[in-house]
Motif scaffolding. Structure first.
Motif, PDB file in Angstrom:
ATOM      1  N   VAL A  87       0.852  -1.191   0.000  1.00 48.64           N
ATOM      2  CA  VAL A  87       0.000   0.000   0.000  1.00 48.64           C
ATOM      3  C   VAL A  87       0.887   1.239   0.000  1.00 48.64           C
ATOM      4  N   LEU A  88       0.727   2.075  -1.017  1.00 54.99           N
ATOM      5  CA  LEU A  88       1.496   3.308  -1.139  1.00 54.99           C
ATOM      6  C   LEU A  88       0.631   4.482  -0.694  1.00 54.99           C
ATOM      7  N   ARG A  89       1.192   5.353   0.120  1.00 51.26           N
ATOM      8  CA  ARG A  89       0.475   6.522   0.607  1.00 51.26           C
ATOM      9  C   ARG A  89       1.317   7.761   0.335  1.00 51.26           C
ATOM     10  N   GLY A  90       0.676   8.772  -0.230  1.00 51.86           N
ATOM     11  CA  GLY A  90       1.399   9.994  -0.561  1.00 51.86           C
ATOM     12  C   GLY A  90       0.506  11.211  -0.420  1.00 51.86           C
ATOM     13  N   ALA A  91       1.131  12.388  -0.558  1.00 51.30           N
ATOM     14  CA  ALA A  91       0.392  13.628  -0.368  1.00 51.30           C
ATOM     15  C   ALA A  91      -0.529  13.938  -1.541  1.00 51.30           C
ATOM     16  N   ASN A  92      -0.140  13.517  -2.758  1.00 44.65           N
ATOM     17  CA  ASN A  92      -0.953  13.797  -3.937  1.00 44.65           C
ATOM     18  C   ASN A  92      -0.713  12.711  -4.979  1.00 44.65           C
ATOM     19  N   GLU A  93      -1.426  12.825  -6.093  1.00 46.37           N
ATOM     20  CA  GLU A  93      -1.336  11.806  -7.127  1.00 46.37           C
ATOM     21  C   GLU A  93       0.033  11.788  -7.789  1.00 46.37           C
ATOM     22  N   TYR A  94       0.670  12.953  -7.917  1.00 48.54           N
ATOM     23  CA  TYR A  94       1.978  13.008  -8.552  1.00 48.54           C
ATOM     24  C   TYR A  94       3.022  12.245  -7.732  1.00 48.54           C
ATOM     25  N   MET A  95       2.968  12.418  -6.429  1.00 47.46           N
ATOM     26  CA  MET A  95       3.891  11.690  -5.566  1.00 47.46           C
ATOM     27  C   MET A  95       3.613  10.193  -5.601  1.00 47.46           C
ATOM     28  N   LEU A  96       2.342   9.816  -5.632  1.00 49.66           N
ATOM     29  CA  LEU A  96       1.996   8.402  -5.702  1.00 49.66           C
ATOM     30  C   LEU A  96       2.463   7.784  -7.020  1.00 49.66           C
ATOM     31  N   ASP A  97       2.324   8.523  -8.106  1.00 49.54           N
ATOM     32  CA  ASP A  97       2.786   8.017  -9.396  1.00 49.54           C
ATOM     33  C   ASP A  97       4.295   7.806  -9.389  1.00 49.54           C
ATOM     34  N   GLU A  98       5.016   8.729  -8.784  1.00 49.47           N
ATOM     35  CA  GLU A  98       6.474   8.597  -8.716  1.00 49.47           C
ATOM     36  C   GLU A  98       6.868   7.425  -7.821  1.00 49.47           C
ATOM     37  N   MET A  99       6.169   7.260  -6.705  1.00 49.01           N
ATOM     38  CA  MET A  99       6.445   6.134  -5.817  1.00 49.01           C
ATOM     39  C   MET A  99       6.129   4.809  -6.504  1.00 49.01           C
ATOM     40  N   ASP A 100       5.045   4.777  -7.254  1.00 54.71           N
ATOM     41  CA  ASP A 100       4.672   3.559  -7.976  1.00 54.71           C
ATOM     42  C   ASP A 100       5.714   3.222  -9.034  1.00 54.71           C
ATOM     43  N   ARG A 101       6.207   4.237  -9.732  1.00 55.95           N
ATOM     44  CA  ARG A 101       7.238   3.995 -10.749  1.00 55.95           C
ATOM     45  C   ARG A 101       8.527   3.483 -10.123  1.00 55.95           C
ATOM     46  N   ALA A 102       8.933   4.096  -8.998  1.00 56.04           N
ATOM     47  CA  ALA A 102      10.164   3.662  -8.339  1.00 56.04           C
ATOM     48  C   ALA A 102      10.027   2.238  -7.795  1.00 56.04           C
ATOM     49  N   LEU A 103       8.868   1.925  -7.233  1.00 55.90           N
ATOM     50  CA  LEU A 103       8.643   0.578  -6.715  1.00 55.90           C
ATOM     51  C   LEU A 103       8.619  -0.447  -7.848  1.00 55.90           C
ATOM     52  N   HIS A 104       7.991  -0.086  -8.960  1.00 51.59           N
ATOM     53  CA  HIS A 104       7.950  -0.993 -10.112  1.00 51.59           C
ATOM     54  C   HIS A 104       9.348  -1.265 -10.639  1.00 51.59           C
ATOM     55  N   ASP A 105      10.185  -0.219 -10.720  1.00 51.35           N
ATOM     56  CA  ASP A 105      11.561  -0.402 -11.176  1.00 51.35           C
ATOM     57  C   ASP A 105      12.338  -1.309 -10.225  1.00 51.35           C
ATOM     58  N   SER A 106      12.122  -1.130  -8.933  1.00 50.16           N
ATOM     59  CA  SER A 106      12.830  -1.954  -7.953  1.00 50.16           C
ATOM     60  C   SER A 106      12.422  -3.420  -8.064  1.00 50.16           C
ATOM     61  N   LEU A 107      11.134  -3.660  -8.233  1.00 52.00           N
ATOM     62  CA  LEU A 107      10.667  -5.037  -8.368  1.00 52.00           C
ATOM     63  C   LEU A 107      11.180  -5.670  -9.661  1.00 52.00           C
ATOM     64  N   CYS A 108      11.284  -4.874 -10.717  1.00 47.03           N
ATOM     65  CA  CYS A 108      11.829  -5.395 -11.977  1.00 47.03           C
ATOM     66  C   CYS A 108      13.305  -5.756 -11.825  1.00 47.03           C
ATOM     67  N   VAL A 109      14.043  -4.963 -11.034  1.00 43.73           N
ATOM     68  CA  VAL A 109      15.454  -5.284 -10.783  1.00 43.73           C
ATOM     69  C   VAL A 109      15.574  -6.609 -10.043  1.00 43.73           C
ATOM     70  N   VAL A 110      14.723  -6.810  -9.033  1.00 42.80           N
ATOM     71  CA  VAL A 110      14.740  -8.078  -8.295  1.00 42.80           C
ATOM     72  C   VAL A 110      14.369  -9.240  -9.223  1.00 42.80           C
ATOM     73  N   LYS A 111      13.396  -9.009 -10.102  1.00 39.85           N
ATOM     74  CA  LYS A 111      12.978 -10.035 -11.047  1.00 39.85           C
ATOM     75  C   LYS A 111      14.127 -10.418 -11.977  1.00 39.85           C
ATOM     76  N   ARG A 112      14.827  -9.415 -12.513  1.00 44.52           N
ATOM     77  CA  ARG A 112      15.961  -9.686 -13.398  1.00 44.52           C
ATOM     78  C   ARG A 112      17.077 -10.412 -12.651  1.00 44.52           C
ATOM     79  N   MET A 113      17.245 -10.058 -11.389  1.00 45.02           N
ATOM     80  CA  MET A 113      18.276 -10.703 -10.594  1.00 45.02           C
ATOM     81  C   MET A 113      17.965 -12.178 -10.395  1.00 45.02           C
ATOM     82  N   LEU A 114      16.723 -12.489 -10.110  1.00 46.30           N
ATOM     83  CA  LEU A 114      16.334 -13.877  -9.908  1.00 46.30           C
ATOM     84  C   LEU A 114      16.403 -14.674 -11.214  1.00 46.30           C
ATOM     85  N   GLU A 115      16.154 -14.013 -12.335  1.00 47.19           N
ATOM     86  CA  GLU A 115      16.206 -14.705 -13.622  1.00 47.19           C
ATOM     87  C   GLU A 115      17.639 -15.029 -14.037  1.00 47.19           C
TER      88      GLU A 115
END
Length: 253
Positions: A87-115
């Motif tokens: 669950v991501l919580r932020g002050a506004n939609e712009y911050m949430l979008d940035e947090m979602d993008r950063a989290l998605h990138d981090s999960l993709c890095v973990v995915k590539r690492m496991l592959e």
């Protein structure tokens, strides 16, 4: 679909929390997390209504928590595996979008690492080590290809330089120290200098550190693909040896 009011009455009397509407994807994730299965109908092969107890999942507790302007259903202590919710919580939609993008990138890095199951130290360590190695290799070439290898080695240093500039650090000094350590690690025969190949940038303190011990790593497959695509792009541009400009009677076409 919703839940009939009569059915809700029986759920309330039995002390069961009932969610009126759920997305199909949420149902699948909940079933995977709790170890249950999604049941779309109660009818069996004979036309009778029956329910298999094996389809039920289990968890420790279910709570309804208010977050912001809405309410969410939290399921704690799921007995299944392989599904969870962040669950991501932020002050506004712009911050949430940035947090979602950063989290998605981090999960993709973990995915590539496991592959790939291989990693390299980050913070410009791989680029600096490759740059030093290519410069030494260029000195063994007696043709004009030496210039190409030297330029390729210099281009690799753009990554640590850019990282330093973005962190408001002295890029020239940090990159010089980084290259010096990698050169020492590659040329030294002392076993104590083996860890120098893991040295990278510490952009918080503005120093050089062992990024492998610090946990700053990158998937090797991503690094290899980046270098490969950049090399292919440079080769494609170099193949453009001429430009043809067409003119019509009114001027430039």
């Amino acid at each position: 679909k919703g839940v009939d009011d009569l059915c809700l009455k029986y759920f309330v009397e039995a002390g069961i929390i009932c969610a009126r509407r759920c997305n199909r994807e949420d149902l699948k994730r909940l079933a995977k997390a709790s170890g249950g299965r999604v049941v779309t109908t109660m009818a069996d092969m004979e036309g009778n209504e029956a329910f298999d107890a094996d389809c039920l999942g289990s968890c420790d507790s279910v709570r309804e928590v208010r977050i912001g302007d809405g309410e969410m259903l939290y399921v704690y202590g799921c007995k299944g595996h392989g599904a969870s919710t962040i669950v991501l919580r932020g002050a506004n939609e712009y911050m949430l979008d940035e947090m979602d993008r950063a989290l998605h990138d981090s999960l993709c890095v973990v995915k590539r690492m496991l592959e790939s199951n291989t990693l390299v130290p980050g913070g410009g360590a791989a680029e600096a080590a490759l740059s030093v190695y290519l410069e030494d290799y260029a000195h063994t070439i007696q043709t004009r290809e030496q210039l190409v290898i030297q330029e390729y080695a210099d281009a690799l240093l753009v990554i640590p330089k850019t990282l330093s500039v973005n962190a408001a650090k002295d890029a020239s000094e940090l990159v010089a120290k980084l290259r010096s350590m990698h050169a020492k690690g590659q040329h030294s025969e002392d076993s104590n200098d083996d860890d120098l190949k893991f040295m990278g940038l510490d952009l918080v303190n503005g120093t050089i550190r062992n990024n492998l011990l610090a946990g700053v790593v990158e998937p090797a497959i991503s690094k290899i693909k980046s270098l490969r695509f950049a090399t292919e792009a440079a080769i494609t541009i170099l193949r453009i040896d001429d430009r043809i400009t067409l003119y019509d009677t009114k001027g430039l076409a």
